[in-house]
Design a protein around this motif. Structure first.
Motif, mmCIF file in Angstrom:
data_model
loop_
_atom_site.group_PDB
_atom_site.id
_atom_site.type_symbol
_atom_site.label_atom_id
_atom_site.label_comp_id
_atom_site.label_asym_id
_atom_site.label_seq_id
_atom_site.Cartn_x
_atom_site.Cartn_y
_atom_site.Cartn_z
ATOM 1 N N ARG B 270 -13.035 -25.339 -17.872
ATOM 2 C CA ARG B 270 -14.505 -25.068 -17.180
ATOM 3 C C ARG B 270 -15.623 -26.324 -18.317
ATOM 4 O O ARG B 270 -15.920 -25.893 -19.246
ATOM 5 N N MET B 271 -16.121 -26.650 -17.566
ATOM 6 C CA MET B 271 -16.971 -27.580 -18.094
ATOM 7 C C MET B 271 -18.497 -27.694 -17.458
ATOM 8 O O MET B 271 -18.872 -28.160 -16.081
ATOM 9 N N GLU B 272 -19.800 -27.034 -18.098
ATOM 10 C CA GLU B 272 -21.264 -26.832 -17.725
ATOM 11 C C GLU B 272 -21.983 -27.929 -18.609
ATOM 12 O O GLU B 272 -21.758 -28.339 -19.460
ATOM 13 N N ASN B 273 -22.789 -29.603 -17.427
ATOM 14 C CA ASN B 273 -23.859 -30.161 -18.324
ATOM 15 C C ASN B 273 -23.044 -30.293 -20.112
ATOM 16 O O ASN B 273 -23.780 -30.493 -20.042
ATOM 17 N N MET B 274 -21.966 -31.749 -19.186
ATOM 18 C CA MET B 274 -20.963 -32.092 -20.576
ATOM 19 C C MET B 274 -21.652 -33.348 -20.794
ATOM 20 O O MET B 274 -20.999 -34.299 -21.651
ATOM 21 N N SER B 275 -21.731 -33.871 -19.829
ATOM 22 C CA SER B 275 -21.962 -35.289 -20.545
ATOM 23 C C SER B 275 -23.489 -35.493 -21.324
ATOM 24 O O SER B 275 -23.970 -34.990 -21.865
#
Lengths: 165, 543
Positions: B270-275
Motif C-alpha cells: 500500500r503506498m500513499e503520496n510516496m513520490s
C-alpha cells in the motif's frame, strides 16, 4: 563545462600507460538468501573454477541458459566447475528469485546483486553475461546466449583446464 | 575538468611508483539510431548516439576510482532521453577508500536503503536513468551489522539538483542459526531532503523513515517494511501547491514458501503520496530525473512484444485531474507460484515440465476525496477504482534434446483512464507460443507466435518473431506485430529485422524497423517513447 579535447587526450594517456584489462574479480559485496552482505573475495576460492552467470527472473535467454545448465549440472560438477547464478533482480522482482529457483529445481548457488554493485564493478551492460574464473582470476567472458551455448562453454573450460593444469 | 585531469595524473604517478598491483579496466557502450521518420519531428533524419565510456582504476587493495564519460554525439541524444544530456562530459566520478570495516566514498554514489521505498540511486542506460548522489558516504560493515551515512546533491543530466539530500541506513542481523538457516534481520533508514534556495510556507525539510523486519528459514520467509514521509506540498501542474500539504506512507509485506520443485511468493503493498524528488518541481517530469526512491510496479515483468502493450505503471502519487479522477496512491497484491512437474510424472513426461503462475491486482486508495477543497482522507484497507489486474500462466516443456517450447497465457484488465489519465479501459487476453529448435552443428532456431485479443482500445494484434542462430556468435532475427483489428485505415504494423554478433565480452548489433510508440518499461519503471522508423545499432564491450 568540460573540454572535450582534454578529456580525449587524457584517456589516450591512460590507455597507453596502464596495465589494461580486468584480470581479476574486484572485491565487492553481494548478498545470499540469508546474509545481507558477503565479500566476493570470500565466495571465490583460490584454484577453483567458477562460472558467474548474471541473470534476472524476467530475462528469458538467461533462464534458458540456466535451465540448460541445470539439466546437466552433474557434468559441470564432475569437471570441478561451480556455477554461481547472480541475480540482478532489483526490489521489484527480487522476491521471485527464491521461489523460482526452487520451482525450477536449480541446484547451484544463487547470489543477489540487488542494486547492481557487482555488475557495475565487472562493467556488465546487458544480461545474460557469464564470467569464467579460476578463483578470482578472470579467464573468459561471454555476452548473450543461444541454444547449445552452454555445451560450448563447458567444452571451452575443460579445454582451458587441460591446457593449464 | 583540468583539476580532475591533474588529480588523475597525480594518481597515475603515485600508482606507477607503488609496489602494489595497479589495474585499469573499463567498458564502452554505444547505442545509436538513424531516425528516418519519427512521431517527434525534431528527430526526423537525425543520426543520434548515446555513448558511455567507463573506467575503473584500482590501486592496491584499498583504493579504487571510477570515471564515466558520456557523449551524446552527431545530432544529440536518443529521443527518450532528457534534453539535459548533450555534448561530451564527465558524467560520474568516484574515489573510494576501504580500510578494515570502513569504506569512504567521495563523488557519485549509488546505494539503496531497504527495498528502495525511500532511497535508491542507480543507473539504467536503457531508460536514461542515472540519479546518483554527488556527495560523500561512509559505510561501516561487519558480518552482522551495516551502517551507512551519506549526504549530497543529486545528479540531473549534466548538473546537480538544488535540493540537498541526507541519508542514513542501519541493518542488523539479530540472530542466525546456521543449522537450520534461520535468521532475523532488522533495518532502519532515514532520508531527508530540503531545497535551501526556495522558501515554502511549510517545513522545507522532508523526512522519510523506513523500518524493516525480515525473517528467513529453510522453507519460509516473511518481511515487512513500514515507511512514513513527513508533510510536503503536493506538486500540481508543475508547481508546488502550498495549500495542499500531505504526508506520505507505505507498507510492504512479502512472504513465501518453498521446497524443492515448488515456490510461492506473495507481495502486499500500500503506498500513499510516496513520490520523492530531490527537487520538488521535477515531479511528473518525462525523464524520471531527480527521483530519490524506487517505486516499481509489482506485476510480472514481461518479455514479449504483445505482452508489453498496456503494462501497469505503479501509482504512488496524489493526482486530482477532475472531480471524477482523483487518486492518492495504490493498494494491491501480487502472487507468484512456480512448480516443477517431475520427470516421469504424467505431466512431467521424460524431461519434466515447468509451470509458473502470476496474479496481480491493484486499486486506488479508498477514502474521501474533495476536489473543490483539494483534500482527501484515506482509510488503511479501503479500495477505490480498480487500476489493473492480471493473471498469467506459463508452461515450459522440453520435448526432446532438440525441441522445447513455452506456452504463455495472460488475462489483463487495464484502466487507462486512471493509470495514464487518458480515456478508456482495456480487457485483453494474450497468448504466446515460443519454440526453440536445436538444428545441430551449433545452429538453432527460435520462433514465436503471439496474439492479443481485445474488444477495446486498439482491438486485436497478431505478431511473430523468428531468430536464427548461425552459431554461438551470430544471430539474425525478424519480428513483426500487426494491429489487424484496428479500425484506422492502413492497419498499424511494427517490424524489426536485425543481426547481432557477440564474441567474448563484445556485442555488436544493428536492426532496421518501425518501433511502436508507447511506454518502454524496464525494471518496472516506464518512459514514453514516440513511434519511429529507422536504423538502430549498438556496441558494447569490456576491456
Amino acid at each position: 563545462m568540460f573540454n572535450t579535447k582534454a578529456v580525449i587526450s587524457f584517456l589516450f594517456l591512460l590507455v597507453l600507460n596502464f596495465n589494461f584489462s580486468q584480470e581479476s574479480v574486484p572485491n565487492t559485496t553481494i548478498a545470499d538468501f540469508n546474509k545481507k552482505s558477503i565479500s566476493t573475495d570470500l565466495v571465490l576460492k583460490d584454484g577453483k573454477y567458477y562460472v558467474l552467470s548474471f541473470w534476472a527472473t524476467w530475462c528469458i535467454p538467461c533462464i534458458n541458459e540456466l535451465d540448460a545448465i541445470a539439466d546437466n549440472y552433474k557434468e559441470w560438477t564432475d569437471n570441478g566447475i561451480e556455477i554461481i547464478a547472480i541475480s540482478t533482480d532489483d526490489s521489484r522482482t527480487k522476491k521471485r528469485v527464491r521461489p523460482m529457483v526452487n520451482g525450477k529445481n536449480w541446484n547451484f548457488k544463487i547470489l543477489l546483486d540487488e542494486n547492481h554493485d557487482f555488475k557495475r564493478a565487472l562493467n556488465i551492460d546487458g544480461i545474460p553475461h557469464t564470467v569464467v574464473t579460476k578463483g578470482k582470476q578472470i579467464i573468459s567472458r561471454r555476452v548473450g546466449y543461444s541454444p547449445g551455448g552452454e555445451v560450448d562453454l563447458l567444452d571451452s573450460i575443460i579445454e582451458y583446464k587441460s591446457n593449464n593444469e | 575538468m583540468n583539476r580532475l585531469i591533474l588529480f588523475f595524473l597525480i594518481l597515475y604517478c603515485w600508482g606507477s611508483k607503488s609496489q602494489q598491483k595497479n589495474n585499469l579496466y573499463g567498458s564502452f557502450f554505444s547505442n545509436g539510431v538513424y531516425y528516418g521518420e519519427s512521431e517527434d519531428n525534431d528527430f526526423n533524419e537525425d543520426l543520434r548516439t548515446n555513448n558511455y565510456l567507463k573506467l575503473d582504476y584500482l590501486v592496491g587493495e584499498k583504493w579504487n576510482f571510477d570515471l564515466q564519460i558520456e557523449s551524446y554525439a552527431i545530432d544529440g541524444r536518443l529521443q527518450n532521453f532528457s534534453e539535459n544530456l548533450n555534448g561530451t562530459f564527465i558524467s560520474t566520478f568516484s574515489a573510494n577508500y576501504k580500510i578494515n570495516n570502513l569504506k569512504f566514498s567521495v563523488g557519485s554514489i549509488y546505494d539503496q536503503f531497504g527495498s528502495g521505498l525511500i532511497f535508491r540511486t542507480w543507473e539504467d542506460r536503457q531508460l536514461g536513468i542515472n540519479n546518483s548522489i554527488w556527495g560523500v558516504r561512509t559505510t561501516y560493515s561487519t558480518e552482522k551489522f551495516n551502517l551507512t551515512g551519506l549526504a549530497g546533491k543529486q545528479k540531473k543530466g549534466k548538473t546537480n539538483s538544488d535540493g540537498v539530500v541526507y541519508g542514513f541506513d542501519a541493518e542488523l542481523m539479530l540472530f542466525e542459526n546456521f543449522d537450520n538457516y534461520k535468521n532475523l534481520n532488522l533495518g532502519l533508514s532515514y532520508v531527508g531532503r530540503s531545497e535551501p534556495e526556495i522558501e515554502y510556507s511549510f517545513n522545507n525539510l522532508t523526512s522519510a523513515i523506513s523500518a524493516r523486519v525480515d525473517y528467513n528459514s529453510e522453507s519460509f520467509y516473511i518481511n515487512y517494511e513500514h515507511v512514513t514521509k513527513s508533510k510536503d506540498g503536493i506538486v500540481q501542474f508543475g508547481s508546488v501547491n502550498e495549500n495542499f500539504i500531505k504526508n506520505g506512507k507505505a507498507d510492504l509485506m512479502n512472504f513465501g514458501l518453498f521446497k524443492s520443485g515448488f515456490g510461492l511468493d506473495i507481495n502486499l503493498r500500500r503506498m500513499e503520496n510516496m513520490s520523492f524528488f530531490s527537487d520538488r518541481n521535477e515531479f511528473g517530469g518525462d525523464y524520471l530525473e531527480a527521483t530519490l526512491n524506487y517505486l516499481p510496479a509489482l506485476t510480472k515483468q514481461h518479455d514479449y512484444l504483445l505482452t508489453n502493450i498496456n503494462v501497469y505503471v505503479a501509482q504512488p502519487n496524489v493526482s486530482f485531474q477532475d472531480p471524477e479522477l482523483m487518486k492518492s496512491g495504490e493498494i494491491g497484491y501480487q502472487v507468484d507460484l512456480f512448480y516443477n512437474f517431475k520427470k516421469g510424472s504424467p505431466l512431467g513426461g521424460k524431461y519434466g515440465t515447468k509451470l509458473s503462475f502470476n496474479s496481480a491486482l491493484w486499486y486506488n486508495l479508498g477514502g474521501n476525496y474533495n476536489y473543490n477543497n483539494q483534500n482527501y482522507n484515506t482509510s488503511f484497507l479501503d479500495f477505490d477504482e480498480k487500476y489493473f489486474s492480471e493473471q498469467s500462466i506459463e508452461l515450459t516443456k522440453k520435448f526432446n534434446n532438440k525441441y522445447n517450447a513455452t506456452l504463455l497465457y495472460v488475462n489483463r484488465y487495464y484502466n487507462k483512464r486512471f493509470v495514464e489519465e487518458k480515456s478508456g479501459e482495456v480487457n485483453s487476453q494474450i497468448i504466446v507460443l515460443d519454440n526453440t529448435l536445436k538444428l545441430g552443428n551449433k545452429k538453432s532456431l527460435k520462433f514465436d507466435i503471439q496474439h492479443l485479443s481485445n474488444d477495446d482500445d486498439q482491438k486485436n494484434w497478431f505478431g511473430y518473431g523468428i531468430e536464427y542462430n548461425l552459431n554461438y556468435n551470430i544471430s539474425v532475427y525478424h519480428s513483426n506485430i500487426v494491429n489487424y483489428g484496428n479500425e484506422v485505415e492502413g492497419k498499424p504494423s511494427y517490424y524489426s529485422t536485425g543481426i547481432s554478433y557477440s564474441k567474448n565480452s563484445t556485442r555488436l548489433s544493428t536492426s532496421f524497423g518501425k518501433e511502436r510508440g508507447g511506454y518502454n518499461c524496464y525494471g518496472g519503471i516506464c518512459k514514453y517513447i514516440p513511434e519511429f522508423k529507422g536504423i538502430s545499432f549498438s556496441i558494447s564491450t569490456t576491456f
